[in-house]
Design a protein around this motif. Structure first.
Motif, PDB file in Angstrom:
ATOM      1  N   VAL A 552     -51.698 -57.544  57.087  1.00 19.30           N
ATOM      2  CA  VAL A 552     -51.094 -57.067  58.342  1.00 19.30           C
ATOM      3  C   VAL A 552     -52.168 -56.908  59.408  1.00 19.30           C
ATOM      4  CG1 VAL A 552     -49.888 -55.150  59.437  1.00 19.30           C
ATOM      5  CG2 VAL A 552     -49.165 -55.951  57.176  1.00 19.30           C
ATOM      6  N   ALA A 553     -53.290 -56.268  59.039  1.00 19.77           N
ATOM      7  CA  ALA A 553     -54.363 -56.030  60.000  1.00 19.77           C
ATOM      8  C   ALA A 553     -54.958 -57.334  60.512  1.00 19.77           C
ATOM      9  CB  ALA A 553     -55.454 -55.173  59.354  1.00 19.77           C
ATOM     10  N   ALA A 554     -55.125 -58.320  59.627  1.00 16.85           N
ATOM     11  CA  ALA A 554     -55.691 -59.598  60.041  1.00 16.85           C
ATOM     12  C   ALA A 554     -54.772 -60.314  61.026  1.00 16.85           C
ATOM     13  CB  ALA A 554     -55.953 -60.477  58.822  1.00 16.85           C
ATOM     14  N   GLY A 555     -53.462 -60.166  60.835  1.00 12.80           N
ATOM     15  CA  GLY A 555     -52.532 -60.742  61.803  1.00 12.80           C
ATOM     16  C   GLY A 555     -52.672 -60.086  63.162  1.00 12.80           C
ATOM     17  N   HIS A 556     -52.763 -58.735  63.167  1.00 11.24           N
ATOM     18  CA  HIS A 556     -52.995 -58.028  64.434  1.00 11.24           C
ATOM     19  C   HIS A 556     -54.310 -58.476  65.070  1.00 11.24           C
ATOM     20  CE1 HIS A 556     -49.559 -55.461  64.074  1.00 11.24           C
ATOM     21  NE2 HIS A 556     -49.996 -54.832  62.993  1.00 11.24           N
ATOM     22  N   LEU A 557     -55.337 -58.647  64.229  1.00 15.96           N
ATOM     23  CA  LEU A 557     -56.648 -59.063  64.731  1.00 15.96           C
ATOM     24  C   LEU A 557     -56.560 -60.433  65.400  1.00 15.96           C
ATOM     25  CD1 LEU A 557     -59.778 -58.791  64.878  1.00 15.96           C
ATOM     26  CD2 LEU A 557     -59.855 -59.893  62.622  1.00 15.96           C
ATOM     27  N   GLY A 558     -55.873 -61.379  64.785  1.00 15.13           N
ATOM     28  CA  GLY A 558     -55.772 -62.711  65.362  1.00 15.13           C
ATOM     29  C   GLY A 558     -55.085 -62.702  66.712  1.00 15.13           C
ATOM     30  N   ARG A 559     -53.966 -61.970  66.804  1.00 20.40           N
ATOM     31  CA  ARG A 559     -53.251 -61.920  68.085  1.00 20.40           C
ATOM     32  C   ARG A 559     -54.052 -61.166  69.136  1.00 20.40           C
ATOM     33  NH1 ARG A 559     -49.187 -61.743  64.192  1.00 20.40           N
ATOM     34  NH2 ARG A 559     -49.284 -59.463  63.982  1.00 20.40           N
ATOM     35  N   TRP A 560     -54.738 -60.093  68.709  1.00 16.49           N
ATOM     36  CA  TRP A 560     -55.560 -59.317  69.657  1.00 16.49           C
ATOM     37  C   TRP A 560     -56.712 -60.161  70.188  1.00 16.49           C
ATOM     38  CZ3 TRP A 560     -60.769 -58.023  68.953  1.00 16.49           C
ATOM     39  CH2 TRP A 560     -61.304 -57.129  69.888  1.00 16.49           C
ATOM     40  N   LEU A 561     -57.399 -60.895  69.287  1.00 15.97           N
ATOM     41  CA  LEU A 561     -58.540 -61.693  69.730  1.00 15.97           C
ATOM     42  C   LEU A 561     -58.084 -62.791  70.681  1.00 15.97           C
ATOM     43  CD1 LEU A 561     -61.599 -61.979  69.383  1.00 15.97           C
ATOM     44  CD2 LEU A 561     -61.170 -63.659  67.586  1.00 15.97           C
ATOM     45  N   ARG A 562     -56.891 -63.334  70.437  1.00 14.22           N
ATOM     46  CA  ARG A 562     -56.359 -64.339  71.367  1.00 14.22           C
ATOM     47  C   ARG A 562     -56.187 -63.726  72.760  1.00 14.22           C
ATOM     48  NH1 ARG A 562     -55.542 -69.918  70.412  1.00 14.22           N
ATOM     49  NH2 ARG A 562     -54.513 -70.689  72.278  1.00 14.22           N
ATOM     50  N   THR A 563     -55.712 -62.489  72.799  1.00 15.90           N
ATOM     51  CA  THR A 563     -55.548 -61.781  74.076  1.00 15.90           C
ATOM     52  C   THR A 563     -56.899 -61.555  74.746  1.00 15.90           C
ATOM     53  OG1 THR A 563     -53.570 -60.658  73.242  1.00 15.90           O
ATOM     54  CG2 THR A 563     -54.671 -59.682  75.149  1.00 15.90           C
ATOM     55  N   VAL A 564     -57.883 -61.124  73.958  1.00 17.77           N
ATOM     56  CA  VAL A 564     -59.219 -60.878  74.507  1.00 17.77           C
ATOM     57  C   VAL A 564     -59.797 -62.164  75.092  1.00 17.77           C
ATOM     58  CG1 VAL A 564     -61.610 -60.315  73.877  1.00 17.77           C
ATOM     59  CG2 VAL A 564     -59.726 -58.924  73.005  1.00 17.77           C
ATOM     60  N   HIS A 565     -59.631 -63.271  74.368  1.00 23.62           N
ATOM     61  CA  HIS A 565     -60.215 -64.537  74.815  1.00 23.62           C
ATOM     62  C   HIS A 565     -59.545 -65.089  76.066  1.00 23.62           C
ATOM     63  CE1 HIS A 565     -62.074 -65.579  70.614  1.00 23.62           C
ATOM     64  NE2 HIS A 565     -62.759 -64.685  71.277  1.00 23.62           N
ATOM     65  N   THR A 566     -58.374 -64.624  76.371  1.00 28.70           N
ATOM     66  CA  THR A 566     -57.684 -65.120  77.567  1.00 28.70           C
ATOM     67  C   THR A 566     -57.664 -64.093  78.690  1.00 28.70           C
ATOM     68  OG1 THR A 566     -55.564 -64.381  76.629  1.00 28.70           O
ATOM     69  CG2 THR A 566     -56.206 -66.677  76.263  1.00 28.70           C
ATOM     70  N   THR A 567     -58.385 -62.985  78.505  1.00 26.35           N
ATOM     71  CA  THR A 567     -58.387 -61.944  79.534  1.00 26.35           C
ATOM     72  C   THR A 567     -59.250 -62.355  80.714  1.00 26.35           C
ATOM     73  OG1 THR A 567     -58.793 -59.600  79.944  1.00 26.35           O
ATOM     74  CG2 THR A 567     -60.383 -60.732  78.560  1.00 26.35           C
ATOM     75  N   GLY A 568     -58.968 -61.765  81.836  1.00 26.98           N
ATOM     76  CA  GLY A 568     -59.769 -62.029  83.030  1.00 26.98           C
ATOM     77  C   GLY A 568     -60.968 -61.115  83.159  1.00 26.98           C
ATOM     78  N   SER A 569     -61.066 -60.105  82.275  1.00 33.34           N
ATOM     79  CA  SER A 569     -62.195 -59.170  82.358  1.00 33.34           C
ATOM     80  C   SER A 569     -63.489 -59.899  82.034  1.00 33.34           C
ATOM     81  CB  SER A 569     -61.994 -58.011  81.378  1.00 33.34           C
ATOM     82  OG  SER A 569     -60.825 -57.294  81.709  1.00 33.34           O
ATOM     83  N   GLY A 570     -64.522 -59.624  82.806  1.00 33.68           N
ATOM     84  CA  GLY A 570     -65.785 -60.332  82.618  1.00 33.68           C
ATOM     85  C   GLY A 570     -66.933 -59.425  82.260  1.00 33.68           C
TER      86      GLY A 570
END
Length: 737
Positions: A552-570
């Motif tokens: 379960v945690a690894a699934g959350h991690l994958g979706r979260w990292l996808r969000t981080v990689h597409t964020t506009g924060s620099g």
């Protein structure tokens, strides 16, 4: 002065402390004479140099660096060219006859003290008509002129009817050497530390030392002596150079040492009128023969603040007390200062305190750099004493009460750290929180210390706070910025995120964040075994998250990292492929120095990485973790995940994070890691951008070389070498497919 090769700290081998020390140790112990070590100079992971007397009587130098081990001898020291001539009885005999103006029957030479590239002392025993006579020849890297000038300045001063220094027999400028007569007697340090000696006699001797120093300070520096003057900046630079060894040997103590050094820099002493200074005056430099006191070693003599000598002398008396482990001891420091004042000596008390604190810290730093493990346990007391000296000085110069009774506490000192971090705790929403307990979680020699605090008073329940203290304080600021940056991209729908930032103390180099509940998917790698004398890295918990929670945690991690990689924060820092490729070349050499059979495959992989880096599509538009692996993913009960350790975060290629996590998960070779990896990849999806397969392959190969270098940081056993060879081959395959 010689000593024996030291024992490794309890619970480990020298190769665990530093691979370079491990290379030197067997050579010295095999070839050297017991008790014949002249000097050890340790610069962690850079060089370990030992000067020692071989069983044959020759004085040798063995030096290990990342590129190999070199051998030389005292006679080959290019900086001390005169030493070879002095050691040769055939060459030195006519010189001695010329100085003594009489025939000399036979001559034997014995190296007494040797500091490679700096100085050496050689005893020459000669036969004269009246019997045997010992002369001491000191060869100096800077020549003998300045030493002779200082010696003559003190020769003109007398204590009663006796000279303050040994008789100067002559100088050999072409050899850079001075020749002095031998002096009989015992070291004042030995006499002062003799607990069987009457207290009255020891106090009287300390008073006499103070009077002797006052006599030295009344000497008139001769022409050219001004070049020997040393100031505050040089002394601070010397002390700073000891920090790497302290950080490698005992990070918690190194933190305190660094904090106290910062306080020295903050309040520099007011320089008094210059006098003739000894440069390194202490009881160990004085020979006592009945009522005669003779001072030795004028290498650092010249115009200086009188407080410098006083501070150094009193610091060594304090060190003598701490080394003996006695709390009730005669006030030798007070007696020396009283003798100095009674003889007309004058020095500013605040300046004396500053120089005393500095000298205490130097003594502490030298214990590490010289691998003096027998006294490593006493170093925290040295640092604490220096801190207390500075605090007394501060109270004399400023009114009002102190915010802290100790300016350089231990990182695990709950009371002191509460006071130091009160502002950060309050700003982080913990009100008037109070640290009630501290537990050291991780030591990274040369880099940082991680501690878990329990804080009460700011809420109904105690809060667990993580404190990371860095050897380089600027890194704490970067780490805090990264915590804030990642906290902003928190996705409420996902049970995954990073630790909540609390605050940062730039002067102390400490960043605070909330502790993450749960356990890592895989334990943090233990790394090389190191056992600093007072504190050890705790063993990893035997427990691990349940398989269901990991998935379960690894699934959350994958979706979260996808969000981080597409964020506009620099982030402020950016991935530099050229720099990373250059690092690969350095890593390859370290791999090869750990095991010679790995050098060629490591270099092959590094060369391929450097070549591919020039043609790899440049993708720098994603916020990346840059050190993401399953030991940095904490899983709580129910499958929530927290990603920790954001020190390396920056803008870069998302393929870096994915490849790094995949490589490390596969190298973990455990069921939880396999489950987590598959669930992570399913949730993350495909890596976007140009030519993703080539980018993933590049960072896979890069990660394999990095992992290999880390695995070889300790002892390279057969299993480790075999695994390393397999990883290097896989790295090459990733780049050639």
């Amino acid at each position: 002065m010689t000593t024996s090769w030291p024992k490794a700290p309890p619970g480990c081998l020298w190769t665990d402390v530093d691979r370079l020390v491990g290379l030197v140790q067997p050579l010295v112990e095999t070839e050297g004479r017991r008790g014949g070590v002249h000097q050890i100079r340790w610069e962690p992971e850079r060089t370990t140099r030992v000067a020692f007397e071989a069983q044959s009587g020759d004085v040798r130098v063995c030096e290990a660096t990342p590129t190999g081990v070199s051998r030389s001898s005292l006679r080959e020291d290019a900086a001390l060219r005169g030493a070879a001539a002095v050691l040769d009885p055939v060459q030195i005999l006519p010189r001695l006859e010329h100085l003594l103006r009489r025939p000399v029957r036979g001559c034997t030479t014995v190296p007494v003290s040797y500091r490679p590239g700096s100085s050496c002392v050689i005893r020459c025993d000669v036969g004269v008509p009246t019997g045997r006579r010992s002369l001491f020849v000191k060869v100096l890297v800077g020549g003998c002129d300045e030493y002779a000038v200082s010696h003559r300045a003190l020769s003109s001063r007398r204590s009663g009817t006796e000279a303050l220094v040994p008789a100067l027999v002559g100088c050999w400028p072409d050899l850079g050497a001075v020749v002095t007569a031998g002096v009989r007697g015992a070291s004042a340090s030995t006499l002062l530390s003799d607990v069987c000696s009457p207290l009255r006699d020891r106090l009287r001797l300390a008073v006499r030392l103070g009077r002797l120093l006052a006599d030295i300070h009344r000497a008139v520096p001769g022409p050219g002596a001004t070049v020997r003057a040393r100031g505050v900046v040089g002394a601070l630079d010397e002390l700073t150079a000891y920090l790497p060894a302290a950080w490698h040997a005992d990070p918690p103590t190194a933190l305190s040492l660094g904090w106290t050094l910062d306080r020295l820099r903050d309040r520099l002493p007011v320089q008094d009128a210059l006098v003739f200074g000894h440069g390194s005056f202490r009881a160990g430099q004085v020979v006592v023969d009945d009522e005669r006191l003779t001072v030795l070693d004028l290498d650092g003599a010249g115009p200086a603040d009188p407080a410098r000598d006083l501070g150094n002398a009193t610091a060594y008396l304090e060190w003598q007390r701490l080394r003996a482990g006695t709390t009730r001891a005669p006030d030798l420091v007070g007696a020396l200062l009283q003798g100095y004042a009674d003889a007309g000596g004058r020095a500013d008390p605040d300046s004396v305190a500053w120089w005393q604190a500095l000298a205490l810290l130097k003594i502490a730093g030298r214990r590490y750099r010289s691998l003096d493990t027998a006294h490593w346990e006493a170093v925290p007391s040295l640092v604490a004493t220096a801190s207390e000296v500075l605090e007394r000085r501060r109270r004399r110069t400023r009114s009002g009460s102190s915010r802290l009774s100790r300016w350089s506490p231990e990182l695990t000192d709950s009371r002191a750290m509460t006071a130091l971090l009160r502002e950060q705790l309050r700003a982080g929403g913990l009100g008037m929180g109070r640290i009630v307990s501290a537990e050291t979680l991780r030591l990274s020699p040369g880099r940082r210390v991680v501690v878990r605090y329990r804080v009460t008073g700011g809420s109904d329940r105690p809060v667990e706070v993580i404190a990371k203290a860095y050897a380089e304080p600027a890194r704490a600021v970067v780490a805090h910025e990264n915590l804030v940056l990642f906290d902003r991209v928190r996705e409420p729908a996902l049970r995954c995120g990073t630790q909540m930032p609390i605050g940062v103390s730039p002067p102390l180099g400490i960043v605070l964040c909330r502790s993450a509940p749960g356990l890592p998917v895989v334990p943090l790698p233990a790394g090389p075994r190191r056992a600093p004398p007072r504190i050890l890295t705790p063993a990893q918990d035997a427990e691990s998250p349940s398989s269901a929670d990991v998935v379960v945690a690894a699934g959350h991690l994958g979706r979260w990292l996808r969000t981080v990689h597409t964020t506009g924060s620099g982030a402020g820092r950016r991935l530099d492929l050229g720099h990373e490729a250059a690092n690969c070349a350095v890593w390859a050499e370290r791999v090869g120095s750990a095991d010679a059979t790995l050098l060629a495959p490591a270099r092959e992989l590094a060369v391929l990485l450097q070549a591919r880096a020039t043609t790899l599509p440049v993708v720098l538009d994603a916020l990346i973790h840059k050190d993401l692996h399953l030991a940095h993913v904490i899983v709580d009960e129910g499958g929530g995940a927290t990603v920790i350790d954001l020190d390396e975060a920056r803008m870069g290629d998302p393929a870096f994070d994915v490849a790094h996590l995949c490589t490390y998960a596969e190298e973990a070779r455990s069921a939880p890691a396999e489950l987590a990896l598959q669930a992570f990849l399913d949730a993350y999806g495909d890596v976007g951008g140009p030519d993703p397969e080539r980018r993933l392959a590049f960072f896979r190969a890069y990660s394999l070389l990095k992992f290999t270098r880390q695995a070889l940081a300790g002892q390279a056993g057969d299993d480790v070498v075999r695994a390393s060879r397999r990883r290097l081959a896989e790295g090459v395959a990733w780049l050639r497919e």
